[in-house]
Write an enzyme that holds these catalytic residues in place. Structure first.
Site, PDB file in Angstrom:
ATOM      1  N   ARG A  38      69.812  88.601  45.612  1.00  0.00           N
ATOM      2  CA  ARG A  38      69.404  89.029  46.965  1.00  0.00           C
ATOM      3  C   ARG A  38      70.078  90.336  47.377  1.00  0.00           C
ATOM      4  NH1 ARG A  38      69.352  82.999  49.357  1.00  0.00           N
ATOM      5  NH2 ARG A  38      67.134  82.656  49.096  1.00  0.00           N
ATOM      6  N   LYS A 214      58.938  66.662  46.738  1.00  0.00           N
ATOM      7  CA  LYS A 214      58.124  65.915  47.703  1.00  0.00           C
ATOM      8  C   LYS A 214      56.802  66.581  48.038  1.00  0.00           C
ATOM      9  CE  LYS A 214      62.029  64.177  50.329  1.00  0.00           C
ATOM     10  NZ  LYS A 214      62.709  64.380  51.621  1.00  0.00           N
ATOM     11  N   GLY A 370      62.992  79.873  45.676  1.00  0.00           N
ATOM     12  CA  GLY A 370      63.695  78.603  45.506  1.00  0.00           C
ATOM     13  C   GLY A 370      63.854  78.210  44.054  1.00  0.00           C
ATOM     14  N   GLY A 393      60.910  79.056  51.591  1.00  0.00           N
ATOM     15  CA  GLY A 393      60.271  78.499  52.793  1.00  0.00           C
ATOM     16  C   GLY A 393      59.369  79.502  53.480  1.00  0.00           C
TER      17      GLY A 393
END
Ligand code: AMP
Length: 412
Positions: A38, A214, A370, A393
């Site tokens: 980053r 999930k 991620g 996200g």
């Protein structure tokens, strides 16, 4: 939207929101940066501003301070989340003086920003040490944003990873700058352009690969993708909810009992939209959640009791590979198994290899941030795909069609 290349920063102080949320490891009281992806990503934006003859005030968050901002004294937080540990890196890579202030909302910060010389940088302490940064319903949220705004003549947002948050430094602060002084940084620009490649008019066949733990986290984006893709590959822990919904035996594999009907509905919707869904036919199942567990290759509808699927099996690898080899556009989000454990990382690695191969054969490939970004970087293949997103996200929300407050703040 105003982009960096259309702005001259000469004699200006740029207040730049970056995503310096990097992992740190303590070593005898000092903190080492263990992954500088980053930081590296933000350097071109910072170098452009400095080479124009500008000055920079940098703000970022780092980690998730436990009781975000709820310290006895506003602005004081735990050392392990301090941005002070990044100063050395910035000095080395920007080759300039990098000053640091502890209290981003203080007059001392204003003084320090005024004292900056051309080509110098001032780094502010972790903005999440303030309650007012994240709590938009608090009275002092706007005040805090206003205080931050005093530190620059122009606001640059380059923190795509937090663009889905309406925080003081990512969105509210922009209200205190004219539209001509709100600028989109290079990272943000690249992220938006790459997301647009899959949202706009992707070359076909367009194949999306969704994995991870999930379905509940990804349901919205899966629904949205059904309007876009030709095929959807589903792997990872989320696949077992689909098998259970179809009446299979999944042993003790991960399942979201309250999402069974949703999983069946998704399969029906896909059929109605002519989207081919590929679920893994087989798994590597383990008798415990452990790299050294006893394993078996199993059919996903007949996983024995006491066993849990922790990676996709050989047949699934082959089927998924064949689909991907013909793809012209690929979007990948989420691992195919528990890739953090070497014995359950093979499915994810295989998918990584095939995505690289498809890219070499001319496909466009976007790797969602991620864990899929971590997986592709683990394979040293980050530069062999078209684009690796820095925002997990934020990218998912953008693909879902949601407005990102950090982007809207630059546009309005
Ligand atoms: P996500 O953040 O939703 O993309 O999920 C990533 C996590 O899902 C990783 O930590 C994986 O270890 C985990 N995961 C992937 N496949 C499985 C599986 N079959 N069972 C349990 N966890 C899994």
């Amino acid at each position: 939207m105003l982009y960096l290349d259309n702005y001259s920063f000469a004699d200006k102080t740029a207040l730049v929101r970056v995503d310096f949320n990097v992992p740190l490891k303590e070593n005898n009281g000092s903190f080492e940066i263990t992954d500088d992806t980053r930081l590296k990503a933000a350097l071109p934006t910072l170098k452009k501003i400095l080479s124009d003859g500008g000055k920079i005030v940098l703000m970022s968050h780092l980690g998730r301070p436990k009781n975000e901002g709820e310290y006895e004294q506003e602005g004081k937080g735990e050392n392990k989340f301090s941005l002070r540990h990044i100063v050395g890196y910035l000095k080395e890579h920007l080759n300039t003086e990098v000053k640091f202030v502890e209290d981003a909302g203080s007059n001392e910060a204003v003084e320090a920003s005024k004292e900056l010389e051309k080509g110098e940088v001032l780094l502010l302490e972790n903005v999440r040490f303030y309650k007012a940064e994240t709590k938009t319903n608090q009275e002092n949220h706007t005040d805090f944003a206003k205080k931050l705004a005093r530190l620059g003549d122009v606001y640059v947002n380059d923190a795509f990873g937090t663009a889905h948050r309406k925080h003081a430094s990512t969105a509210t602060v922009a209200d205190f700058f004219d539209k001509e002084n709100r600028v989109c940084g290079y990272v943000m620009q690249k992220e938006l352009e790459n997301a647009q490649k899959v949202l706009g008019n992707p070359e076909r066949p367009f194949v999306a690969i969704m994995g991870g733990a999930k379905i509940s986290d990804k349901i919205m984006v899966i629904e949205k993708l059904l309007d876009k893709v030709d095929s959807l590959i589903i792997g990872g822990g989320m696949a077992y909810t689909f098998f259970k919904a179809e009446g299979g035996n999944i042993g003790s594999s991960l399942v979201e009992e309250d999402k069974l009907s949703l999983a069946s509905e998704l399969l029906k919707k896909a059929e109605a939209k002519n989207v081919k869904i590929h679920l893994p036919k087989d798994s590597i199942a383990a008798d415990k959640f452990d790299n050294n567990a006893t394993t078996k290759e199993v059919n996903n509808k007949e996983i024995p009791d006491g066993f849990m699927g922790l990676d996709i099996g050989k047949e699934a690898q082959e089927e998924f590979s064949n689909v991907l080899k013909n793809a012209k556009t690929i979007m990948w989000n989420g691992p195919m198994g528990v890739f953090e454990m070497s014995n359950f990382a093979k499915g994810t690695q295989k998918i990584g290899e095939v995505v690289v191969e498809a890219t070499q054969n001319g496909a466009y490939s976007l790797i969602g941030g991620g864990d899929s970004a971590a997986a592709i970087n683990q394979m040293n293949a980050g530069d062999k795909v078209s684009y690796v997103s820095t925002g997990g996200g934020a990218l998912l929300e953008y693909l879902e069609g949601k407005e990102l407050p950090g982007v809207v703040a630059l546009e309005k």
